[in-house]
Design an enzyme around this catalytic site. Sequence first.
Site, PDB file in Angstrom:
ATOM      1  N   ASP A   1       0.792  -1.123   0.149  1.00  0.00           N
ATOM      2  CA  ASP A   1       0.010  -0.118   0.071  1.00  0.00           C
ATOM      3  C   ASP A   1       0.719   1.155   0.061  1.00  0.00           C
ATOM      4  O   ASP A   1       1.849   1.199   0.578  1.00  0.00           O
ATOM      5  CB  ASP A   1      -0.904  -0.209   1.254  1.00  0.00           C
ATOM      6  CG  ASP A   1      -2.026   0.996   0.999  1.00  0.00           C
ATOM      7  OD1 ASP A   1      -2.399   1.503  -0.090  1.00  0.00           O
ATOM      8  OD2 ASP A   1      -2.666   1.371   2.195  1.00  0.00           O
TER       9      ASP A   1
ATOM     10  N   HIS B   1       2.854   3.302  -9.016  1.00  0.00           N
ATOM     11  CA  HIS B   1       2.620   1.959  -9.145  1.00  0.00           C
ATOM     12  C   HIS B   1       3.975   1.484  -9.855  1.00  0.00           C
ATOM     13  O   HIS B   1       4.597   0.266  -9.625  1.00  0.00           O
ATOM     14  CB  HIS B   1       1.619   1.736 -10.086  1.00  0.00           C
ATOM     15  CG  HIS B   1       0.321   2.217  -9.254  1.00  0.00           C
ATOM     16  ND1 HIS B   1       0.017   1.563  -8.021  1.00  0.00           N
ATOM     17  CD2 HIS B   1      -0.641   2.934  -9.742  1.00  0.00           C
ATOM     18  CE1 HIS B   1      -1.175   1.932  -7.667  1.00  0.00           C
ATOM     19  NE2 HIS B   1      -1.651   2.835  -8.573  1.00  0.00           N
TER      20      HIS B   1
ATOM     21  N   LEU C   1      11.222 -20.544  -3.814  1.00  0.00           N
ATOM     22  CA  LEU C   1      10.240 -19.654  -3.585  1.00  0.00           C
ATOM     23  C   LEU C   1       9.123 -19.933  -4.631  1.00  0.00           C
ATOM     24  O   LEU C   1       8.986 -19.779  -5.570  1.00  0.00           O
ATOM     25  CB  LEU C   1      10.886 -18.289  -3.726  1.00  0.00           C
ATOM     26  CG  LEU C   1       9.710 -17.173  -3.418  1.00  0.00           C
ATOM     27  CD1 LEU C   1       9.256 -17.065  -1.678  1.00  0.00           C
ATOM     28  CD2 LEU C   1      10.276 -15.704  -3.831  1.00  0.00           C
TER      29      LEU C   1
END
Length: 250
Positions: free
Chosen positions: A30, A47, A141
Site C-alpha cells: 500500500d 505504481h 520460492l
Amino acid sequence: MKLPFFHKKEEESVLYPNENIAEHIAIIMDGNGRWAKKRGMPRIAGHKEGVSTVVNIVKTAVNCKVKILTLYTFSTENWKRPKTEIEFILRLPKEFLSIYLPDLIANNVRIEIVGDIEKLPVHTREAIEYAMERTRNNDGLLLNFALNYGSRDEILNAMKEMFLDITKGEFSLDELDEQKFSNYLYTAGMKEPDLLIRTGGEIRLSNFLLWQLAYTEFWFTDVLWPDFSEKDFLQALKEYGNRKRRYGGL
C-alpha cells in the site's frame, strides 16, 4: 552487462534474523499513489516505482529462504479506480515478467496466481499463464500474485463449489471440516501465512486472505510501498522471530 536482479556480491550475505522462520509471508503493498502525490507526480508513477520494490523484496525473500511470498497486487475492489490507472496497473505484470522471468527461472522461483484470472485483460492473463507454465517445475520460492482477488468473493465461490460437491454426493455435510473447506480456496494446498506485512500506514486487512490469516502475525509500517526496503523487510522478519505463536493455547 546488466547484472540479474538476484545477483549479489560474494561478500554480501543475507542471513535470516531468527531461527523462528516465517515460511509464508503475505504483503499488502500500500502507498503507491500517496508516494507519487507527495512528489507531485501522477499516481501511475507510484505504481511504476512499486515494481522496483517488488524486485528487491522478491530477491530478499529468495536469499532468506522464504518458501511462499504472496503479494496483494490487484483487488476485486480496485476495479472502482479510474480506467487509466487500472489499465496501467494491469500492464505491469507483463512488463515485470518480460524483464525478470529469466532470473526468476534461474533462481528456482515458481509463479502462481490467487484470484479470478478469467476476468483479467487477455495480455495480463497470457503473461501470467506463460510464467506459470515456465516455472511450474521449480521448487524454490513460491511467488503468488493476488490478482483480481477478494477474500469474500473467494469464500463465497468456495461455498458454492463445496455445496455442489455435497449435492453430488462427493461427501456429506457431517464430513465437512476446516481442512476440507480450505481445499476449495485459491490457496488450497498452501501453508497459511505466518506473517502479514502491510505498508503505507493503514491498519486493516482490506478483504485480503480473511480465512487464511486467522492466526497470522501482523506487522504494520508507515513506510509507503515504493520506499519499503530490504532493511524494512528484515526488520519485519526479526520482529516476527521474537514473537511466540500460541494458536489459542498457552
